[in-house]
Write a protein that holds these residues in place. Structure first.
Motif, mmCIF file in Angstrom:
data_model
loop_
_atom_site.group_PDB
_atom_site.id
_atom_site.type_symbol
_atom_site.label_atom_id
_atom_site.label_comp_id
_atom_site.label_asym_id
_atom_site.label_seq_id
_atom_site.Cartn_x
_atom_site.Cartn_y
_atom_site.Cartn_z
ATOM 1 N N ASP A 800 19.456 13.907 -17.874
ATOM 2 C CA ASP A 800 20.684 14.049 -18.483
ATOM 3 C C ASP A 800 21.369 14.765 -17.194
ATOM 4 O O ASP A 800 22.791 15.620 -18.526
ATOM 5 N N CYS A 801 21.385 15.476 -16.022
ATOM 6 C CA CYS A 801 22.316 16.010 -15.954
ATOM 7 C C CYS A 801 23.360 15.784 -15.030
ATOM 8 O O CYS A 801 23.541 14.759 -14.564
ATOM 9 N N PRO A 802 24.368 16.197 -15.646
ATOM 10 C CA PRO A 802 25.923 16.055 -15.165
ATOM 11 C C PRO A 802 26.382 15.934 -14.000
ATOM 12 O O PRO A 802 26.988 15.149 -13.113
ATOM 13 N N LEU A 803 25.634 16.630 -13.103
ATOM 14 C CA LEU A 803 25.590 17.193 -11.359
ATOM 15 C C LEU A 803 25.794 15.425 -11.142
ATOM 16 O O LEU A 803 25.560 14.801 -10.358
ATOM 17 N N GLU A 804 24.710 15.047 -10.909
ATOM 18 C CA GLU A 804 24.456 13.472 -11.006
ATOM 19 C C GLU A 804 25.394 12.671 -10.903
ATOM 20 O O GLU A 804 25.884 12.007 -10.304
ATOM 21 N N THR A 805 25.821 12.479 -11.519
ATOM 22 C CA THR A 805 27.383 11.625 -11.710
ATOM 23 C C THR A 805 28.673 12.630 -10.972
ATOM 24 O O THR A 805 29.285 11.449 -10.413
ATOM 25 N N VAL A 806 28.291 13.309 -11.104
ATOM 26 C CA VAL A 806 29.789 14.043 -10.115
ATOM 27 C C VAL A 806 29.239 13.646 -8.637
ATOM 28 O O VAL A 806 29.857 13.348 -7.921
ATOM 29 N N LYS A 807 27.953 13.947 -8.281
ATOM 30 C CA LYS A 807 27.522 13.359 -6.792
ATOM 31 C C LYS A 807 27.964 12.122 -6.805
ATOM 32 O O LYS A 807 28.997 12.213 -5.846
ATOM 33 N N LEU A 808 28.553 10.927 -7.489
ATOM 34 C CA LEU A 808 28.264 9.460 -6.915
ATOM 35 C C LEU A 808 29.614 10.178 -6.916
ATOM 36 O O LEU A 808 30.131 8.358 -6.599
ATOM 37 N N GLN A 809 30.744 10.311 -7.989
ATOM 38 C CA GLN A 809 32.039 10.700 -8.127
ATOM 39 C C GLN A 809 32.174 10.472 -6.598
ATOM 40 O O GLN A 809 33.276 10.428 -5.930
ATOM 41 N N CYS A 810 31.311 11.539 -6.378
ATOM 42 C CA CYS A 810 32.090 12.827 -4.827
ATOM 43 C C CYS A 810 31.778 11.503 -4.007
ATOM 44 O O CYS A 810 32.530 11.181 -2.803
#
Length: 1962
Positions: A800-810
């Motif tokens: 559920d970590c939103p950071l993973e999605t942001v990492k992928l966006q990066c």
């Protein structure tokens, strides 16, 4: 000498060339040609659209064009060097041209015309492009228009979507698959859902004001008003109208039209309105008389309101007529629009019933530049722009505005010494700093140019007026300082010559001393007294005075206390001026250094629009403060900078980012700022981990992109200034900064913690920094920074970590950045990217983003392919290693997710491995389109596979450590390929994408098939992998997008040039793999028969030749294994049916199976191969069966096409249905086709045929309780229930088809069942139903159908019709001509044959269609009912036209010399009898003729028949007249008149001349009996006529008495002409017997003279040997014979000359029912029997007259008591029709089941009758009752009943005759009985003929239940001495007995092929 051309390769034809010279090539103007050779002014070449036809043509006819040549030499292709849009346009228009004509043919008029307009438009645009005079922008617009129209046309015509980039077509080979997919997706989405425009504009065009009482000039003001907030949203649009209500300047459109610009989407609400105020210019009162006063005032007139939301739904082209309202009191004028909106009706009313403002209103969408392009005419013609009050939702940097809006709100005035209130008018001026009035800066609204002054409304007698008038002051910025606005107040007198008297003024300065402008809002102004205009001349005098009550000092009570005030509202919309003091303080920081801290703090509170107005000045201020006091204000300046940067992220100000970019590049001068910025940024980053509140730090990190921009630019400026000093120090600082960043990124936190959120904020902005770093650092250094930074992120992942999605966006932004494009940095970054991607895809998270990243990565690989091959190869290897497996799993996973919105498409494969459970996939579709990210993953997979080389495949396959992994991989990839091939994978017009997909698939399969051979054969054989492989190959070949035959020639040519025929490649691969299987082939038999068969149905010769041998191989292996190939046969047949139904297969395919000779290529046909085998007999039999099935299936498929007529469909279905039953014994198929046929009949309203059809299924079922499975539309139920349902349905359809007798039988059977189960409720209903059917028989009229014989000759007919003849039952009221026309409509290419002779072999073998049609006469089977007295006609008519097997056709001809004086001497009749395979009606309206019999009837026999028929007709009419059945006597009158009148004129005398002369008797001694018979009949006719005249005299009305007298006189003449003085003794001795007044029929038995093989060639037969059933009907005393004779002989003599015995008014020719003339197909209509135009009573009598000859046969009219030897005693008939089986047991099984509705038994006769005879015994007819003496006969009426006169008819006698003798005491009147004509045909011939016939499977079976007795008609009442038959027992008691009865049938009788009882499941 012909020389190959070098440069002249391509040209366009300028003029048409006929090609009349030798080897000439005909050319049409506009054709494009490819030139091969040239020679002295001639070219040799070909037209591009037909490359096979080569020829020569003059060079002067060709316009050469530059072209590029590919593959020089024999196979060169030429591509014109021209704009690709032009090339596409040309080829597309050519394709459209063909389809456009087809639209006309298909009657699609709307699209036809629309396409025509678009094609013309494209041609015009093409000319513009070719001329080449367009500007670059205009060229772009034209190309955009062209491509838009091309796309529209392609979409309308169902053509392919063209991928384009910058209007040019894209070659899919030159870009990566991912890029191709993106282009297609972009175009598809653009086509599907245009992006909603965020900006809207309202176009207003004022047409006129319609009003009865205008008479004055008007001013009309429009503005947009917000009803929710009660405020205007826009400035006003102002139009002047003249006294007629029309615009004053019609030539200036900008004064009538405006565009309200920049409306946001939020403004298109229901409560936003267009408000119109109308002001009149004129006298104070509207009704005042004209006086000398010339002064005019602006006075209120009316108001109109319309909601903007209404425009969204209304048709934009329609004009709107707005209702105009006036207010009840002028004081409320300021709020009239609010009252209208609120519907406060009491405060306003309609200005007049006819008053209305005509306006065109239209909402336009998009930005203003887009509108300028789309609506060019609008802007060129002129349109004024009306702006919003305030800025639009998006502020553009270059926008320049400086508009001050002042609204005159209200005033409070004193009376000024007057008794009444004042009429106040305000005049407004703008004055500059020098006191000069500013010219043209006073605008009442857009549309009209600005003026020098503005005059307000005048409100009558109002000291507190409220105007609410808005004026616009567009004052330049440089004039703003020092300017003021002055308001002068005047009283307008209506008495003193209209003088306007000044009484005061107000003013307001526009800018304050500190530089701030007049603040927005309402201001209460002081009214200064003034009565002289001159005192206002010097403005410096009053400017020192206070202007606003708000600004008055507290001690100035004088002015504060005054009651007079004036209120205005001001609003400034300026990009240059500000009303904000804090902003001014910051910009002037040097003047007040002590305020810097406050100013920096207050910056965050200033409105954003104020900051962006002064963006550059603000930034200069901040960096100026930083340079001077970095220690003191560094942090504050940094925070202010962050605030401004983040302000620009707002959508309203995002367009100012370029302004900041420009500032950084060109104006930023802070060379030392980088140190402070890095220091503060690092300070913030270091505090992240420990800080409690992260919000501010997150704001800092959001701004990091621009902070880095400032840092880098500052460093570059420093380096330029110092020559690169302190470089190392700067690098260290940056490294330290990144170390801090990596430290805070490496912190592991829970998903929702503040630090995690801060990490996410940084990762979102981080990729934007790359480009800035590259300005100073090398590519590798920056890549290193990024790799380390991204690598420092925590690896543990929380779902559920939103950071993973942001990492992928990066990662996504990284891959799309310039840095990743460089190969040097890419090799550093790729491992990081792949690691993150792999992790996400394995867990199926963020798949949309993963797809996007992968797409970008693979797009780059193709671009770099040429230059850096090794690098690309390594990258591909890395990606394959990391992602191929997970990519395949992802595609499967996505496909497996159910989605409710789309249709679930299930793949049909049976693999069981865990991986391939995924194969039972549901496809995801969103409104017909595959979900975008699935498509992107597919494109990525294809791109990756396309990049893979041999080396990659080898490495990939070697990487699998064991066979199981390899097996799983192969199963996986084959499954994915099957998914990709599905039609739903891509939208239907994506052919380009599909072809690329297929090309990749076939290439990959070729690589993988090696692995399959090496690893999974022999002892390592794996069925699943091979099965999956074969299924994939089959599906691949059968894809619609590869069926090149269905494409246009140009499209086919392009595909073949680019890819070749991929089906053949795959077919060869299948063949090769099959050959490798060896003994493992048995695993695929019979499973692969169906799929391989499907492949052979593809109409590609090479593919078929490759695949057909596989079937031979399969048959061979199956034969080896099991000794037969039943499995192969069954599978072949099942699959063929399903495939043909889908529309596959063709004639060539059938030949390929069947033909002996090799058709194509190296492979012989299948049959040829089989003939070499030991099992050839069974093989050849199989091929023959399959070929016959295919013939029928092909016909079925062709007939079922849309638009085909029902008759063809039905005939074809019958043919196929019978084939399945009789030849294939495929019960399930048989039942399916029964129901298909049933549906066709219902659709065509053939209810009787529908019943017979459903009966086929009904007869397969029994009355048992076995359970039946669900089948077709039937639920799961017991066999009894289904049979009951079928019975009821069939009865209902028999009822609708008026075939009630058949329905009765089924009702009885059902009733028996109900009775046996004691279901009395249903029994009662069934009995009532049965009773209702009896009522309908008696009460309702039934039309008697005509029957037509149709011959279909020639090879062009479908197989089931070809060279066959049929008899067809016509529709109601359908006569020969109508039927002929219907058949010619059904077969529009057929030629109607104009003769009735049998065609020869040339017609049979012709490559055409020939139809031969003529009418035929039915020969009824059920004679018993027809011979009975007293049976009503409506009962008899059923038996005449139902259950008919045989039909007859007669053709008169002359044999020998024709005697012109008496043609009867040589007039013979050729009689053709047709026997059908099944009786009519049945499951079809037509059946094939099984047997033809041809006999010739001699003139004497003909004469006997004619007179017999006429006698029968006369007797019937006399009977009807006596029994009062006739409503009038006219038919009898006409019949008597016809016979007597014709006889007087020589009718019967001609017979005497022909046959009673010595010559004839001497020459024909064998005819003596017949001559005697003819004489007897003539005497009999005279006697009947005498009796008839007696009856006629009794009933003739008074006005017909003269005619009756004439008839009597003529009858005496007739008798004397015949030489009759009195009747002979045998006539007198035998009084005429009428039971109940009607002649009593009886029959004599006949000797059997003709041999049983009476079917030989034409036989000369005497009347004695002629079977009465085959007798034809013709009119003895009419013109028919004459017409026929004249037709045959070619003469046209009048009928009177030939036959003087015709009824004079009759014009009837030989009936089309039977003896049609040689030109039968164009003969006149046959009888009008049953015509609906007739009155009911006439119709009844006419039908009686017409049909009476059919009632009873000639030879059965009277008993012959003089010949008792011929009499045979009748025996009582059983009540059950089962008696047939007793009398003819050998026939019971085959024919006894024929549906014969119940008939009453004949009453047994009493008296001692001698039962001995000298004649041979005969066998009764199978439909006869038990009594052998009561053999039935077939009377048939055939002939016209035209103009109300009955043509005399010929009638038939049955094959076997008996005699029926009535009791002698019932003979009331003396009349001679007829002499019985013996019959010479053996009736045993009929049973012999029909024993061998397969019984019709669709007849209603004779039920085995005994029948209950039916009361006899009165006329058939049984004499009292006869015992009545006993009542039968109950049905269930007798059922077993009757069943046994059926079992007594002769076993030798052939039965139909039995069906297996598999039906129990159906």
């Amino acid at each position: 000498m012909w020389i190959p051309t070098e440069h002249e390769k391509y040209g366009v034809v300028l003029a048409s060339f006929r090609g009349t010279v030798q080897h000439g090539l005909p050319l049409e103007i506009g054709d494009t040609v490819q030139i091969l050779e040239k020679c002295e002014g001639w070219y040799r070449g070909f037209i591009l659209k037909n490359p096979n036809a080569k020829g020569i043509f003059p060079s002067s006819y060709i316009h050469l064009k530059n072209a590029h040549v590919k593959n020089k030499g024999q196979f060169e292709t030429v591509i014109p060097v021209e704009d690709s849009v032009i090339t596409e346009m040309t080829s597309t228009l050519r394709d459209w041209g063909t389809m456009w004509k087809q639209l006309y043919v298909k009657n699609e008029g709307d699209l036809f015309h629309r396409l025509w307009h678009v094609m013309n438009e494209i041609l015009d645009l093409r000319r513009q492009v070719l001329v080449g005079h367009l500007t670059h922008d205009r060229m772009r617009d034209v190309k955009q228009h062209i491509t838009a129209r091309l796309d529209w046309g392609n979409e309308q015509l169902g053509l392919d979507l063209v991928p384009r980039r910058e209007f040019s077509m894209v070659d899919p080979d030159e870009i990566s698959v991912t890029e191709l997919y993106r282009l297609m997706e972009h175009r598809h989405r653009k086509k599907e859902t245009p992006a909603p425009a965020s900006t809207h504009h309202l176009f207003v065009h004022v047409k006129s004001l319609m009003s009865a009482n205008v008479g004055e000039e008007l001013e009309v003001f429009f503005h947009i008003y917000d009803g929710r907030e009660n405020r205007p949203l826009s400035e006003r649009f102002f139009v002047r109208l003249n006294k007629s209500g029309l615009p004053k300047s019609p030539e200036k459109t900008e004064r009538q039209c405006t565009l309200f610009v920049d409306l946001g989407s939020s403004d298109l609400r229901k409560d936003v309105y267009i408000v119109v105020h109308i002001i009149r210019i004129g006298r104070m009162g509207a009704g005042e008389k004209k006086n000398l006063c010339s002064v005019q005032y602006r006075r209120p007139f009316g108001c109109a309101v319309v909601s903007i939301a209404d425009l969204l739904t209304a048709d934009s082209k329609d004009d709107h007529l707005l209702k105009v309202y006036t207010c009840n009191t002028e004081s409320e004028w300021y709020q009239i629009h609010e009252n209208i909106i609120k519907k406060a009706n009491s405060r306003y009313n309609l200005s007049g019933s006819n008053t209305g403002l005509a306006v065109a209103l239209q909402l336009l969408h998009g930005d203003i530049e887009q509108l300028r392009r789309e609506y060019m005419v609008l802007f060129t013609r002129g349109v004024s722009i009306t702006r919003k009050l305030g800025f639009s939702d998006v502020i553009m940097p270059g926008e320049m505005r400086n508009d001050l809006y002042i609204t005159l709100e209200k005033g409070e005035f004193e009376k000024g010494g007057k008794s009444v209130a004042r009429n106040v008018e305000i005049t407004v001026y703008v004055l500059d700093i020098d006191g000069q009035i500013l010219k043209s800066h006073m605008a009442a609204g857009s549309g009209e140019p600005g003026g020098d002054e503005y005059h307000s409304l005048v409100l009558y007698h109002n000291n507190s007026p409220r105007w609410a008038e808005q004026i616009k002051l567009p004052i330049p910025v440089d004039v703003f300082r020092g300017s003021h606005v002055r308001f002068e107040f005047r009283h307008c007198s209506t008495k003193d010559k209209g003088e306007k008297k000044l009484f005061g003024y107000s003013f307001v300065p526009l800018m304050q001393e500190d530089g701030r402008t007049l603040p927005d809002g309402t201001h209460e102004l002081i009214i200064h007294k003034c009565e002289e205009n001159t005192s206002l001349a010097d403005c410096s005098r009053y400017l020192k005075l206070p202007f606003s009550k708000a600004n008055l000092p507290s001690n100035n009570q004088t002015l504060k206390g005054t009651k007079e005030s004036f209120w205005i509202t001001s609003f400034l919309c300026s990009t240059k001026l500000t009303q904000n003091g804090d902003m001014l303080d910051l910009l002037k920081w040097r003047a007040h250094p002590e305020r810097i801290n406050d100013s920096l703090s207050k910056l965050k509170e200033i409105d954003g629009s104020e900051i962006v107005k002064f963006l550059q000045d603000t930034l200069d201020t901040l960096f100026g403060i930083l340079d001077e006091s970095s220690q003191r204000y560094g942090l504050k300046v940094f925070d202010s900078l962050v605030h401004i940067i983040n302000l620009l992220q707002d959508s309203k100000f995002q367009h100012f980012k370029p302004v900041m970019d420009t500032y950084i590049e060109s104006h930023f001068a802070g060379a030392l700022s980088y140190r402070d910025l890095i220091k503060v940024l690092k300070w913030y980053v270091d505090r992240i981990v420990d800080a409690e509140h992260q919000e501010h730090i997150q704001q800092v990190l959001k701004a990091s992109e621009y902070i880095f921009k400032y840092i880098i630019q500052s460093r570059r400026l420093f380096s330029l200034a110092t020559g690169g000093q302190n470089e190392e120090e700067f690098r260290v600082c940056i490294h330290e900064l990144f170390m801090s960043i990596r430290f805070f990124l490496s912190q592991e936190n829970k998903g929702s913690s503040p630090v995690a959120q801060t990490q996410a904020v940084f990762l979102r902005t981080f990729p934007a920094v790359y480009g800035e770093l590259l300005k100073i650092f090398t590519v590798r250094e920056v890549a290193g920074f990024i790799r380390e930074t991204l690598g420092s992120l925590p690896t543990t992942v929380h779902a559920d970590c939103p950071l993973e999605t942001v990492k992928l966006q990066c990662i996504a932004k990284t891959v799309e950045s310039q840095l990743y494009i460089n190969p040097d940095s890419r090799c550093i970054l790729l491992p990081v990217v792949l690691r993150v991607l792999q992790a996400h895809m394995q867990e199926q998270r963020d798949l949309v983003m993963c797809a996007s990243i992968l797409t970008s990565m693979l797009s780059l690989i193709t671009k770099e392919e040429n230059g850096t091959e090794p690098v690309v190869s390594e990258e591909v290897e890395l990606i394959v290693e990391s992602l191929l497996g997970v990519l395949l799993r992802t595609i499967l996973e996505i496909s497996n997710r159910p989605q409710s919105a789309g249709p679930a498409m299930r793949l049909q494969f049976q693999d069981v491995t865990v991986l391939l459970i995924l194969m039972n996939t549901n496809f995801l579709f969103s409104s017909g389109r595959v979900l975008s990210h699935q498509g992107e993953f597919v494109a990525c997979l294809l791109a990756l596979l396309r990049q893979m080389s041999d080396r990659h495949y080898q490495k990939l396959l070697q990487a699998f450590s064991n066979k199981d992994d390899l097996r799983d991989f192969l199963l996986q990839i084959f499954t994915v390929f099957r998914i990709l091939i599905r039609p739903e994978m891509f939208p239907k017009d994506w052919t380009v994408m599909r072809l690329v997909t297929n090309n990749v698939i076939i290439t990959t399969v070729l690589y993988l098939s090696d692995a399959l051979r090496k690893n999974f054969l022999n002892d390592k054989f794996d069925y699943k992998v091979w099965d999956s492989y074969f299924y994939l190959s089959v599906i691949f070949i059968n894809q619609p997008c590869l069926q090149l035959e269905s494409f246009s020639p140009s499209k086919r040519k392009k595909i073949l040039e680019k890819y070749g025929d991929m089906r053949v490649m795959m077919g060869c691969e299948i063949f090769s793999m099959w050959q490798n299987l060896g003994e493992h082939k048995l695993n695929f038999i019979p499973a692969m028969i169906g799929p391989f068969l499907e492949v052979t149905l593809v109409p590609q010769p090479d593919l078929r030749n490759v695949m057909i041998p596989i079937f031979h191989d399969m048959m061979d292996w199956e034969q080896r294994r099991s000794g037969n190939f039943k499995q192969v046969e069954a599978k072949l047949i099942d699959k063929l049916d399903s495939l043909m139904s889908e529309g596959k297969g063709d004639e060539t395919y059938r030949e390929l199976f069947n033909s002996i000779i090799p058709l194509f290529g190296p492979y012989p046909s299948l049959l040829k191969k089989i003939e070499r085998e030991t099992w050839r007999e069974s093989g050849i039999s199989l091929i023959a069966t399959v070929t016959r099935l295919m013939e029928r299936l092909l016909d079925y498929r062709d007939c079922m096409k849309l638009g085909e007529v029902d008759g063809k469909k039905i005939g074809c279905t019958v043919s196929l249905l019978n084939f399945y039953k009789t030849e294939l014994n495929k019960e399930e198929m048989y039942i399916r086709y029964i129901h298909k046929l049933y549906d066709l009949h219902l659709k065509a309203q053939n209810y009787t045929e529908a019943s017979y059809t459903l009966l086929l299924y009904d007869e397969l079922l029994e009355w048992s309780d076995r359970p039946l499975r669900e089948f077709l539309n039937y639920p799961m139920q017991s066999e009894w229930q289904r049979k009951e349902y079928l019975h009821l349905t069939i009865v209902q359809n028999f009822d609708r088809g008026k075939c009630w007798e058949n329905g009765i039988i089924l009702c009885r059977e059902l009733a028996d069942q109900y009775e046996s189960y004691y279901d009395y409720r249903n029994l009662s209903k069934m009995r009532m139903m049965e009773a209702s059917l009896y009522d309908k028989i008696m009460d309702q009229q039934r039309l008697e159908p005509e029957f037509f014989r149709v011959g279909f000759y020639g090879k062009k007919f479908p197989f089931f019709l070809r060279n066959k003849e049929f008899v067809c039952r016509g529709h109601d009221y359908e006569r020969l001509e109508a039927f002929q026309q219907r058949m010619l409509n059904e077969f529009p290419h057929a030629i109607a044959m104009q003769h009735v002779n049998q065609p020869d072999q040339t017609i049979y073998q012709a490559d055409a269609q020939y139809l031969q049609i003529y009418a035929v006469t039915p020969i009824p089977e059920s004679q018993d009912v027809l011979q009975r007295d007293g049976v009503p006609d409506n009962i008899k008519s059923f038996y005449k036209f139902n259950h008919i097997w045989r039909f007859r056709y007669d053709r008169p001809f002359h044999k020998g010399t024709k005697d012109k004086e008496n043609e009867f001497k040589s007039l013979w009749v050729e009689r053709t009898t047709l026997t059908l395979v099944q009786s009519l009606p049945g499951i079809s309206r037509w059946f094939e003729v099984e047997k033809r019999e041809l006999v010739e009837v001699s003139p004497l026999e003909n004469a006997i028949e004619v007179i017999e028929n006429k006698n029968l007709q006369l007797r019937t009419l006399i009977t009807q007249c006596q029994s009062r059945q006739m409503q009038n006597i006219n038919p009898l009158t006409m019949c008597l008149n016809g016979v007597i009148d014709a006889a007087v004129n020589g009718g019967l005398a001609r017979y005497q001349e022909a046959f009673f002369v010595k010559d004839y008797i001497m020459n024909h001694p064998e005819d003596s009996e017949k001559i005697g018979r003819l004489r007897e009949l003539m005497f009999e006719q005279a006697h009947i006529l005498e009796y008839g005249l007696a009856v006629h005299e009794k009933f003739v009305p008074q006005d017909m008495r003269p005619l009756h007298k004439k008839l009597v006189d003529q009858f005496h003449l007739m008798k004397s002409s015949l030489g009759i003085q009195e009747f002979p003794a045998y006539v007198r001795a035998s009084p005429i017997h009428f039971t109940n007044g009607s002649p009593r029929p009886c029959r004599n038995s006949v000797p059997n003279i003709i041999s049983p093989d009476g079917v030989k060639s034409v036989t000369r037969r005497s009347v004695l040997s002629y079977p009465a059933v085959n007798r034809y009907s013709s009119s003895s005393l009419s013109s028919q014979a004459s017409n026929e004779v004249s037709n045959i002989t070619g003469q046209s003599e009048s009928s009177d000359e030939v036959f003087n015995m015709q009824p004079s008014p009759s014009t009837s020719s030989l009936s089309s029912n039977h003896s049609a003339s040689p030109n039968v197909t164009s003969s006149a209509p046959s009888s009008a029997r049953g015509s609906p135009q007739m009155a009911e009573k006439h119709k009844h009598s006419r039908e009686n007259a017409c049909l009476s000859p059919r009632e009873r046969p000639v030879s059965a009219i009277f008993p012959n008591p003089l010949d008792p030897a011929q009499v045979m005693r009748p025996t009582p008939s059983s009540w059950s029709l089962d008696s047939v089986k007793e009398s003819a047991p050998s026939f019971s099984d085959s024919v006894g089941k024929l549906l014969c509705p119940p008939v009453p038994p004949r009453p047994p006769h009493t008296g001692n009758l001698a039962v001995h005879t000298t004649m041979p015994p005969f066998t009764p007819s199978p439909t006869e009752c038990q009594s052998a003496s009561l053999v039935s006969n077939s009377p048939v009426l055939s002939g016209s009943y035209s103009s109300g006169i009955s043509s005399l008819s010929r009638c038939s006698v049955s094959e076997a005759s008996g005699t029926e003798l009535p009791a002698g005491d019932h003979l009331p009147h003396p009349l001679p009985p007829p002499t019985t004509l013996p019959n010479s045909v053996s009736s045993s011939d009929e049973p012999i003929r029909r024993e061998n016939k397969t019984p019709p499977p669709y007849s209603v079976y004779e039920r085995n239940n005994p029948r209950r007795p039916v009361p006899l008609p009165h006329s058939l009442s049984i004499p009292p001495q006869t015992d009545p038959p006993a009542l039968p027992p109950k049905p269930h008691q007798l059922r077993t007995g009757s069943m046994k009865l059926d079992g007594t049938s002769d076993p030798r009788v052939p039965r139909p092929r039995p069906l297996p009882r598999k039906v129990s499941q159906l």
